[in-house]
Design a protein around this motif. Sequence first.
Motif, short mmCIF file in Angstrom:
data_model
loop_
_atom_site.label_atom_id
_atom_site.label_comp_id
_atom_site.label_asym_id
_atom_site.label_seq_id
_atom_site.Cartn_x
_atom_site.Cartn_y
_atom_site.Cartn_z
N ALA A 150 0.86 -1.19 0.00
CA ALA A 150 0.00 0.00 0.00
C ALA A 150 0.89 1.23 0.00
N LYS A 151 0.33 2.34 -0.43
CA LYS A 151 1.06 3.60 -0.40
C LYS A 151 1.14 4.09 1.04
N GLN A 152 2.12 4.97 1.30
CA GLN A 152 2.31 5.49 2.65
C GLN A 152 1.16 6.41 3.05
N GLY A 153 0.97 6.54 4.36
CA GLY A 153 -0.08 7.40 4.90
C GLY A 153 -1.35 6.62 5.17
N ASP A 154 -2.30 7.30 5.77
CA ASP A 154 -3.58 6.69 6.10
C ASP A 154 -4.70 7.42 5.37
N CYS A 155 -5.79 6.73 5.19
CA CYS A 155 -6.98 7.39 4.63
C CYS A 155 -7.53 8.36 5.66
N PRO A 156 -8.05 9.51 5.21
CA PRO A 156 -8.64 10.45 6.17
C PRO A 156 -9.90 9.86 6.79
N PHE A 157 -10.17 10.28 8.04
CA PHE A 157 -11.39 9.83 8.70
C PHE A 157 -12.58 10.52 8.06
N ILE A 158 -13.58 9.77 7.72
CA ILE A 158 -14.81 10.31 7.11
C ILE A 158 -15.96 9.94 8.02
N ARG A 159 -16.71 10.95 8.45
CA ARG A 159 -17.88 10.67 9.29
C ARG A 159 -18.90 9.87 8.50
N PRO A 160 -19.49 8.86 9.11
CA PRO A 160 -20.52 8.09 8.42
C PRO A 160 -21.69 8.98 8.03
N ALA A 161 -22.26 8.71 6.89
CA ALA A 161 -23.40 9.49 6.39
C ALA A 161 -24.40 8.55 5.74
N LYS A 162 -25.63 8.99 5.71
CA LYS A 162 -26.66 8.23 5.00
C LYS A 162 -26.66 8.70 3.55
N CYS A 163 -26.54 7.76 2.64
CA CYS A 163 -26.46 8.09 1.22
C CYS A 163 -27.72 7.64 0.50
N LEU A 164 -28.24 8.51 -0.32
CA LEU A 164 -29.40 8.14 -1.14
C LEU A 164 -28.95 7.35 -2.35
N ASN A 177 -20.33 -5.02 14.42
CA ASN A 177 -19.46 -4.03 13.77
C ASN A 177 -20.05 -2.62 13.79
N PRO A 178 -20.26 -2.04 14.97
CA PRO A 178 -20.83 -0.69 15.02
C PRO A 178 -19.89 0.33 14.40
N ARG A 179 -20.46 1.42 13.87
CA ARG A 179 -19.68 2.48 13.24
C ARG A 179 -19.12 3.41 14.29
N ASN A 180 -17.93 3.92 14.01
CA ASN A 180 -17.34 4.97 14.83
C ASN A 180 -17.64 6.30 14.17
N TYR A 181 -18.19 7.23 14.93
CA TYR A 181 -18.49 8.56 14.41
C TYR A 181 -17.33 9.52 14.65
N CYS A 182 -16.28 9.04 15.33
CA CYS A 182 -15.05 9.80 15.52
C CYS A 182 -13.95 8.82 15.90
N LEU A 183 -12.71 9.24 15.72
CA LEU A 183 -11.58 8.43 16.16
C LEU A 183 -10.80 9.13 17.26
N ASN A 184 -10.87 10.47 17.29
CA ASN A 184 -10.23 11.26 18.34
C ASN A 184 -10.96 12.60 18.45
N ASP A 185 -10.57 13.42 19.43
CA ASP A 185 -11.27 14.69 19.69
C ASP A 185 -11.23 15.65 18.49
N SER A 186 -10.25 15.50 17.62
CA SER A 186 -10.14 16.36 16.43
C SER A 186 -11.36 16.22 15.52
N HIS A 187 -12.04 15.11 15.60
CA HIS A 187 -13.21 14.86 14.75
C HIS A 187 -14.50 15.38 15.35
N CYS A 188 -14.42 15.98 16.54
CA CYS A 188 -15.62 16.46 17.25
C CYS A 188 -15.67 17.99 17.23
N LEU A 189 -16.87 18.53 17.15
CA LEU A 189 -17.09 19.97 17.17
C LEU A 189 -17.44 20.44 18.57
N ASN A 190 -17.34 21.74 18.81
CA ASN A 190 -17.80 22.39 20.04
C ASN A 190 -17.21 21.79 21.32
N ASN A 191 -15.93 21.46 21.32
CA ASN A 191 -15.25 20.92 22.50
C ASN A 191 -15.85 19.62 23.03
#
Length: 131
Positions: free
Chosen positions: A31-45, A101-115
């Motif tokens: 695989a190429k170096q680096g990680d995929c960015p975290f993407i918040r789960p969304a409902k897709c039509l 296999n529940p979804r994670n809506y964040c991986l760390n505090d950087s993914h959260c808004l409003n503290n």
Amino acid sequence: MKLTSLVAFVVLLVLGALVSQAVEGASKGKAKQGDCPFIRPAKCLVFEPPQCHSDWQCPKKQKCCDAPCGVKCMDPVGPSQPVKVNPGKCPVFIGQCMTPNPRNYCLNDSHCLNNLKCCKGVCGNSCVKPE
């Protein structure tokens, strides 16, 4: 077709597939170096067709990553990027998740808004008000 001819054909077919996979893996690495960015789960039509199936189908340094509604080539993120840590402690959740296999809506505090803090809950991580 004789049985021996059929067996020989199947063996050659399998060997050809194995050799092509070995050559592709050796020339491209895993695989190429680096990680995929975290993407918040969304409902897709509508789910978009995948742009790629491996990192090597993506241009330059891009990686083949899960996007909200499909698989796309995206710029990688490095592990050296600073991680924001919001003040407070995570609340303790008691219980057992019934969803496999529940979804994670964040991986760390950087993914959260409003503290809010990214905390492990009963069913995966989510952004919650700290204690």
